[in-house]
Write a protein that holds these residues in place. Structure first.
Motif, PDB file in Angstrom:
ATOM      1  N   THR A   5      -1.393 -17.493  -1.233  1.00 55.39           N
ATOM      2  CA  THR A   5      -2.158 -19.011  -1.314  1.00 55.39           C
ATOM      3  C   THR A   5      -2.967 -18.900  -2.620  1.00 55.39           C
ATOM      4  O   THR A   5      -3.628 -19.880  -3.232  1.00 55.39           O
ATOM      5  CB  THR A   5      -2.998 -19.484  -0.129  1.00 55.39           C
ATOM      6  N   GLY A   6      -3.286 -17.425  -2.997  1.00 51.05           N
ATOM      7  CA  GLY A   6      -4.283 -17.387  -4.125  1.00 51.05           C
ATOM      8  C   GLY A   6      -5.732 -17.121  -3.499  1.00 51.05           C
ATOM      9  O   GLY A   6      -6.451 -16.989  -4.307  1.00 51.05           O
ATOM     10  N   LYS A  55       0.878  -1.165   0.063  1.00 52.27           N
ATOM     11  CA  LYS A  55      -0.153   0.028   0.024  1.00 52.27           C
ATOM     12  C   LYS A  55       0.940   1.332   0.097  1.00 52.27           C
ATOM     13  O   LYS A  55       0.481   2.310  -0.803  1.00 52.27           O
ATOM     14  CB  LYS A  55      -0.988   0.024   1.035  1.00 52.27           C
ATOM     15  N   THR A  83     -11.295  -5.673  -2.681  1.00 52.80           N
ATOM     16  CA  THR A  83     -10.713  -4.647  -1.821  1.00 52.80           C
ATOM     17  C   THR A  83      -9.968  -5.165  -0.549  1.00 52.80           C
ATOM     18  O   THR A  83     -10.279  -6.163  -0.294  1.00 52.80           O
ATOM     19  CB  THR A  83     -12.204  -3.836  -1.454  1.00 52.80           C
ATOM     20  N   LEU A  84      -9.018  -4.450   0.067  1.00 56.03           N
ATOM     21  CA  LEU A  84      -8.886  -3.190  -0.415  1.00 56.03           C
ATOM     22  C   LEU A  84      -7.235  -2.954  -1.138  1.00 56.03           C
ATOM     23  O   LEU A  84      -7.274  -1.881  -1.832  1.00 56.03           O
ATOM     24  CB  LEU A  84      -8.681  -2.078   0.598  1.00 56.03           C
ATOM     25  N   GLY A  85      -6.606  -4.085  -0.986  1.00 58.54           N
ATOM     26  CA  GLY A  85      -5.264  -4.052  -1.713  1.00 58.54           C
ATOM     27  C   GLY A  85      -5.492  -3.746  -3.039  1.00 58.54           C
ATOM     28  O   GLY A  85      -4.212  -2.843  -3.635  1.00 58.54           O
TER      29      GLY A  85
HETATM   30  O1  LIG Z   1      -3.152 -15.153  -1.805  1.00 60.21           O
HETATM   31  P1  LIG Z   1      -3.723 -14.855  -0.146  1.00 60.21           P
HETATM   32  O2  LIG Z   1      -3.102 -15.959   0.767  1.00 60.21           O
HETATM   33  O3  LIG Z   1      -5.080 -14.803  -0.291  1.00 60.21           O
HETATM   34  O4  LIG Z   1      -2.937 -13.666   0.342  1.00 60.21           O
HETATM   35  C1  LIG Z   1      -2.710 -12.449  -0.170  1.00 60.21           C
HETATM   36  C2  LIG Z   1      -3.716 -11.437   0.000  1.00 60.21           C
HETATM   37  O5  LIG Z   1      -3.424 -10.943   1.323  1.00 60.21           O
HETATM   38  C3  LIG Z   1      -3.666  -9.473   1.455  1.00 60.21           C
HETATM   39  O6  LIG Z   1      -5.044  -8.917   1.618  1.00 60.21           O
HETATM   40  P2  LIG Z   1      -5.450  -8.690   3.026  1.00 60.21           P
HETATM   41  O7  LIG Z   1      -6.480  -9.890   3.413  1.00 60.21           O
HETATM   42  O8  LIG Z   1      -4.321  -8.677   4.139  1.00 60.21           O
HETATM   43  O9  LIG Z   1      -6.338  -7.536   2.923  1.00 60.21           O
HETATM   44  P3  LIG Z   1      -6.449  -6.041   2.614  1.00 60.21           P
HETATM   45  O10 LIG Z   1      -6.013  -5.732   1.122  1.00 60.21           O
HETATM   46  O11 LIG Z   1      -7.630  -5.598   3.058  1.00 60.21           O
HETATM   47  O12 LIG Z   1      -5.524  -5.326   3.414  1.00 60.21           O
HETATM   48  C4  LIG Z   1      -3.215  -9.186  -0.006  1.00 60.21           C
HETATM   49  O13 LIG Z   1      -3.659  -7.826  -0.439  1.00 60.21           O
HETATM   50  C5  LIG Z   1      -3.737 -10.434  -1.039  1.00 60.21           C
HETATM   51  O14 LIG Z   1      -5.213  -9.781  -1.264  1.00 60.21           O
END
Ligand SMILES: O=P(O)(O)OC[C@H]1O[C@H](OP(=O)(O)OP(=O)(O)O)[C@H](O)[C@@H]1O
Ligand SMILES: O=C(O)c1cc(=O)[nH]c(=O)[nH]1
Length: 182
Positions: free
Chosen positions: A126-127, A36, A67-69
């Motif tokens: 992990t996706g 971010k 959202t929100l990344g």
């Molecule tokens: O591949 P994964 O195992 O799913 O991990 C990756 C996810 O983790 C983070 O999101 P987070 O849940 O921290 O949310 P945010 O964007 O709302 O802060 C990042 O933005 C991805 O979306």
């Protein structure tokens, strides 16, 4: 040593951290890439938008992200596309349906059902988060075949996405960002 790649340099300095972190999946990690501070910086947007736009499928009518990344990412990629004369809108996928008003999962100018949409992510571990967004888009009648991420942590995401007929394209691997951090 500082990387010659200005975007990798930004990620290494402002996004990468070593420590003890709990990930979205519940797993623990000694590394974390919080994109971010880069995706919400003017220079980060300037450097990232064209790099991600070139990985968006040419036939796509929208970029979408959970959202929100992915919120800033879809916004500035759509802006970069408009500057290039391309018709590409931004969609935000909620983590749960809005509890009042529209009750919507998806926000933005919805393209016609059957349209191709490219999914954007900041980090793929992990996706699971990308898949959550893809499931909502597919349930709404859209075609999603590609996920474009800034960083792939190479922790099972590519295989999990592949199992659901999704190709992962990423700008960097976690090991590259960690190495650039030093
Ligand atoms: O591949 P994964 O195992 O799913 O991990 C990756 C996810 O983790 C983070 O999101 P987070 O849940 O921290 O949310 P945010 O964007 O709302 O802060 C990042 O933005 C991805 O979306
Ligand atoms: O797996 C995650 O939750 C995760 C890892 C990481 O490095 N960065 C991030 O934003 N999320």
């Amino acid at each position: 040593m500082l990387s010659a790649d200005p975007l990798l340099q930004l990620l290494a300095i402002h996004a990468y951290r070593r420590g003890q972190f709990t990930l979205a999946s519940g797993a623990s990690s000694e590394h974390y890439v919080n994109c971010k501070p880069v995706t919400l910086s003017g220079r980060g947007a300037l450097l990232l938008a064209p790099r991600l736009l070139e990985l968006v499928e040419p036939e796509a009518l929208a970029v979408a992200g959970l959202t929100l990344g992915a919120d800033p990412m879809v916004s500035w990629v759509a802006h970069a596309a408009a500057l290039a004369g391309r018709n590409l809108d931004a969609l935000i996928v909620r983590k749960e349906a809005k509890g009042h008003g529209t009750g919507a999962w998806l926000e933005g100018p919805l393209p016609p059902t059957g349209s191709l949409i490219t999914l954007l992510e900041d980090v793929v571990t992990t996706g699971g988060s990308a898949l959550k967004a893809v499931h909502q888009l597919r349930a709404a009648g859209y075609v999603v075949q590609r996920v474009v991420a800034i960083v792939d942590r190479e922790e099972g995401g590519e295989a999990a996405l592949g199992a659901e007929a999704l190709q992962l394209h990423s700008l960097y691997r976690l090991t590259e960002v960690a190495a650039a951090h030093g």
